[in-house]
Design a protein around this motif. Structure first.
Motif, PDB file in Angstrom:
ATOM      1  N   PHE A 159       0.831  -1.209   0.000  1.00  0.00           N
ATOM      2  CA  PHE A 159       0.000   0.000   0.000  1.00  0.00           C
ATOM      3  C   PHE A 159       0.862   1.255   0.000  1.00  0.00           C
ATOM      4  O   PHE A 159       1.140   1.830   1.037  1.00  0.00           O
ATOM      5  N   THR A 160       1.277   1.659  -1.157  1.00  0.00           N
ATOM      6  CA  THR A 160       2.083   2.843  -1.467  1.00  0.00           C
ATOM      7  C   THR A 160       3.474   2.753  -0.861  1.00  0.00           C
ATOM      8  O   THR A 160       3.799   1.849  -0.110  1.00  0.00           O
ATOM      9  N   ILE A 161       4.280   3.709  -1.178  1.00  0.00           N
ATOM     10  CA  ILE A 161       5.647   3.746  -0.664  1.00  0.00           C
ATOM     11  C   ILE A 161       5.628   3.980   0.846  1.00  0.00           C
ATOM     12  O   ILE A 161       6.509   3.512   1.568  1.00  0.00           O
ATOM     13  N   THR A 197       7.817  -5.212  -3.837  1.00  0.00           N
ATOM     14  CA  THR A 197       7.041  -3.972  -3.759  1.00  0.00           C
ATOM     15  C   THR A 197       7.923  -2.737  -3.905  1.00  0.00           C
ATOM     16  O   THR A 197       7.466  -1.719  -4.418  1.00  0.00           O
ATOM     17  N   ASN A 251       7.071  -0.052  -6.716  1.00  0.00           N
ATOM     18  CA  ASN A 251       6.869   1.371  -6.406  1.00  0.00           C
ATOM     19  C   ASN A 251       7.802   2.258  -7.226  1.00  0.00           C
ATOM     20  O   ASN A 251       7.381   3.286  -7.760  1.00  0.00           O
ATOM     21  N   ILE A 291       6.527   4.944 -10.130  1.00  0.00           N
ATOM     22  CA  ILE A 291       6.864   6.369 -10.053  1.00  0.00           C
ATOM     23  C   ILE A 291       7.604   6.813 -11.313  1.00  0.00           C
ATOM     24  O   ILE A 291       7.265   7.826 -11.929  1.00  0.00           O
ATOM     25  N   TRP A 311       0.378  -5.374  -9.456  1.00  0.00           N
ATOM     26  CA  TRP A 311       0.215  -5.111  -8.027  1.00  0.00           C
ATOM     27  C   TRP A 311      -0.789  -6.088  -7.405  1.00  0.00           C
ATOM     28  O   TRP A 311      -0.551  -6.646  -6.338  1.00  0.00           O
TER      29      TRP A 311
END
Length: 122
Positions: free
Chosen positions: A20-22, A48, A52, A56, A93
């Protein structure tokens, strides 16, 4: 025996949170994994991290290139390329997240094996 159960649980929890996101990755690594390393946690954290970074870089790079192309050509349908890339990242993901939820060391398509060699120290 109870400590082994806790360790396996922490590895799975860190694995899931890292998706769940950086910010989730940072929490999973520093708060859960760094002092209590597990094989599953390391495996998923490597994947992950690369996902990420790739998301980006692709987001910024594609946004920059498409922005120039749209500005110069006026063809706004080029934005659909960005949507396709985002959909691809989302599918990768999701496959990884399902593996983490199931407690599996299953490589993500395209980036899974590369992540294991690039970030072997995690």
């Amino acid at each position: 025996m109870e400590n082994n159960v806790t360790t396996a649980d922490n590895g799975k929890t860190a694995s899931i949170i890292s998706y769940f996101t950086i910010i989730g990755w940072l929490i999973a690594y520093f708060a859960m994994h760094k002092d209590n390393r597990t094989e599953l946690g390391s495996y998923q954290l490597r994947q992950t991290l690369l996902l990420n970074i790739a998301a980006i870089v692709l987001g910024w790079g594609l946004g920059f290139v498409l922005g120039i192309l749209i500005t110069t050509t006026g063809i706004f349908s080029l934005v659909s390329i960005s949507y396709l890339v985002q959909l691809g990242i989302f599918i990768i993901w999701l496959i990884g997240l399902i593996g983490a939820i199931n407690g599996q060391k299953k490589p993500m398509p395209i980036i899974g094996e590369k992540a294991q060699t690039m970030f072997a120290s995690i």
